[in-house]
Enzyme design. Sequence first.
Site, PDB file in Angstrom:
ATOM      1  N   HIS A 140      -3.199  -6.300  -7.531  1.00 26.26           N
ATOM      2  CA  HIS A 140      -1.788  -5.993  -7.809  1.00 26.26           C
ATOM      3  C   HIS A 140      -1.264  -7.245  -8.179  1.00 26.26           C
ATOM      4  O   HIS A 140      -1.537  -8.405  -8.009  1.00 26.26           O
ATOM      5  CB  HIS A 140      -1.112  -5.660  -6.359  1.00 26.26           C
ATOM      6  CG  HIS A 140      -1.075  -6.486  -5.251  1.00 26.26           C
ATOM      7  ND1 HIS A 140      -0.922  -6.105  -3.901  1.00 26.26           N
ATOM      8  CD2 HIS A 140      -1.092  -7.897  -5.158  1.00 26.26           C
ATOM      9  CE1 HIS A 140      -0.827  -7.329  -3.221  1.00 26.26           C
ATOM     10  NE2 HIS A 140      -0.941  -8.204  -3.878  1.00 26.26           N
ATOM     11  N   ASN A 159      -6.915  -7.143  -4.770  1.00 23.78           N
ATOM     12  CA  ASN A 159      -7.230  -5.605  -5.296  1.00 23.78           C
ATOM     13  C   ASN A 159      -6.529  -5.464  -6.774  1.00 23.78           C
ATOM     14  O   ASN A 159      -6.435  -4.533  -7.342  1.00 23.78           O
ATOM     15  CB  ASN A 159      -6.615  -4.513  -4.231  1.00 23.78           C
ATOM     16  CG  ASN A 159      -4.960  -4.641  -4.237  1.00 23.78           C
ATOM     17  OD1 ASN A 159      -4.484  -5.589  -4.782  1.00 23.78           O
ATOM     18  ND2 ASN A 159      -4.348  -3.800  -3.604  1.00 23.78           N
ATOM     19  N   GLU A 173       0.486  -1.923  -6.870  1.00 20.39           N
ATOM     20  CA  GLU A 173      -0.891  -1.544  -6.277  1.00 20.39           C
ATOM     21  C   GLU A 173      -1.667  -0.842  -7.133  1.00 20.39           C
ATOM     22  O   GLU A 173      -1.183  -0.268  -8.086  1.00 20.39           O
ATOM     23  CB  GLU A 173      -0.842  -0.814  -5.091  1.00 20.39           C
ATOM     24  CG  GLU A 173       0.111  -1.410  -3.865  1.00 20.39           C
ATOM     25  CD  GLU A 173      -0.652  -2.688  -3.359  1.00 20.39           C
ATOM     26  OE1 GLU A 173      -1.597  -3.281  -3.821  1.00 20.39           O
ATOM     27  OE2 GLU A 173       0.028  -3.093  -2.049  1.00 20.39           O
ATOM     28  N   ASP A 211       9.618  -8.964  -5.107  1.00 17.80           N
ATOM     29  CA  ASP A 211       9.538  -7.759  -4.161  1.00 17.80           C
ATOM     30  C   ASP A 211      10.039  -8.225  -2.841  1.00 17.80           C
ATOM     31  O   ASP A 211      10.288  -9.450  -2.432  1.00 17.80           O
ATOM     32  CB  ASP A 211       8.161  -7.463  -4.100  1.00 17.80           C
ATOM     33  CG  ASP A 211       6.951  -8.314  -3.999  1.00 17.80           C
ATOM     34  OD1 ASP A 211       7.216  -9.527  -3.571  1.00 17.80           O
ATOM     35  OD2 ASP A 211       5.889  -8.299  -4.436  1.00 17.80           O
TER      36      ASP A 211
HETATM   37  P1  PGA Z   1      -1.436 -14.693  -1.782  1.00 18.61           P
HETATM   38  O1  PGA Z   1      -1.151 -13.393  -2.402  1.00 18.61           O
HETATM   39  O2  PGA Z   1      -0.629 -15.773  -3.205  1.00 18.61           O
HETATM   40  O3  PGA Z   1      -1.033 -14.870  -0.496  1.00 18.61           O
HETATM   41  O4  PGA Z   1      -2.996 -14.726  -2.255  1.00 18.61           O
HETATM   42  C1  PGA Z   1      -1.041 -13.053  -3.716  1.00 18.61           C
HETATM   43  C2  PGA Z   1      -0.615 -11.790  -3.921  1.00 18.61           C
HETATM   44  O5  PGA Z   1      -0.694 -10.944  -3.180  1.00 18.61           O
HETATM   45  O6  PGA Z   1      -0.028 -11.577  -5.044  1.00 18.61           O
END
Ligand code: PGA
Length: 244
Positions: free
Chosen positions: A139, A137, A144, A68
Amino acid sequence: MIRTHVHPTRDAADASVAAELRVLLRAEPRAVLGFATGNTPIGLYRTLAADRAAGRVSLALASSFNLDEYVGLDPEDPRRFGAWMREQLFRHVDLPLARARFPDVDAVDLDAAARAYEAALASAGGLDWLVLGIGRNGHVGFNEPGSSVDSRTRVVELAETTRADAARTFGGAENVPRRAITMGVATILGAKRIRVLAFGAAKAAIVRACLHEPVSERCPATFLRGHPDVELHLDPESAALASP
Ligand code: PGA
């Protein structure tokens, strides 16, 4: 079924995933790799950089697609995932930058750019191996809650929790971009092998949900359970609420 590995430390998890990638790249030097950004894969990328410095791995013939990218940041903004990947991984390994792909978030027609990214990935033969983190959350990429299992690469609105988690990098949640282009859930599930990393107590609840809650759009990470070759690599803290 998600094969779950609880490693004694985060470093041990990174070493295990890096070791698999070394074997894969020896067998398939032209592998198409999928990369994630965030705090989670930093140790893996450091391990890959050390492996490259020691001559244990080469990505010279490989190619990559990142999951992304934010929409709306200046092309030179160091907070773009392209810049982040150069800093954390690409400048330390021999993957040619021309074959390290990101969605074209500077395009005038973002929907067309998203479709073009999906098409480029398909014409490269799809992902052979993908490393993923999980958001608090649920995702995966920027899919999301509410993202459907058959979603493809597209423009998305970021959830408030996602923007809150990025607030520190941007000096406040209000400065975090509101949109991104992300591979879809179906794009992710099209990868031959998916390796999910989650570390620390802050991920314990979502790891439990990913493994044990009903499969649903409310927690896109649950869709991973339908994939034939997915592994979850945890440390004891992130595994604390998961049943064996
Ligand atoms: P993080 O994010 O590795 O910074 O915990 C993970 C994500 O949001 O996919």
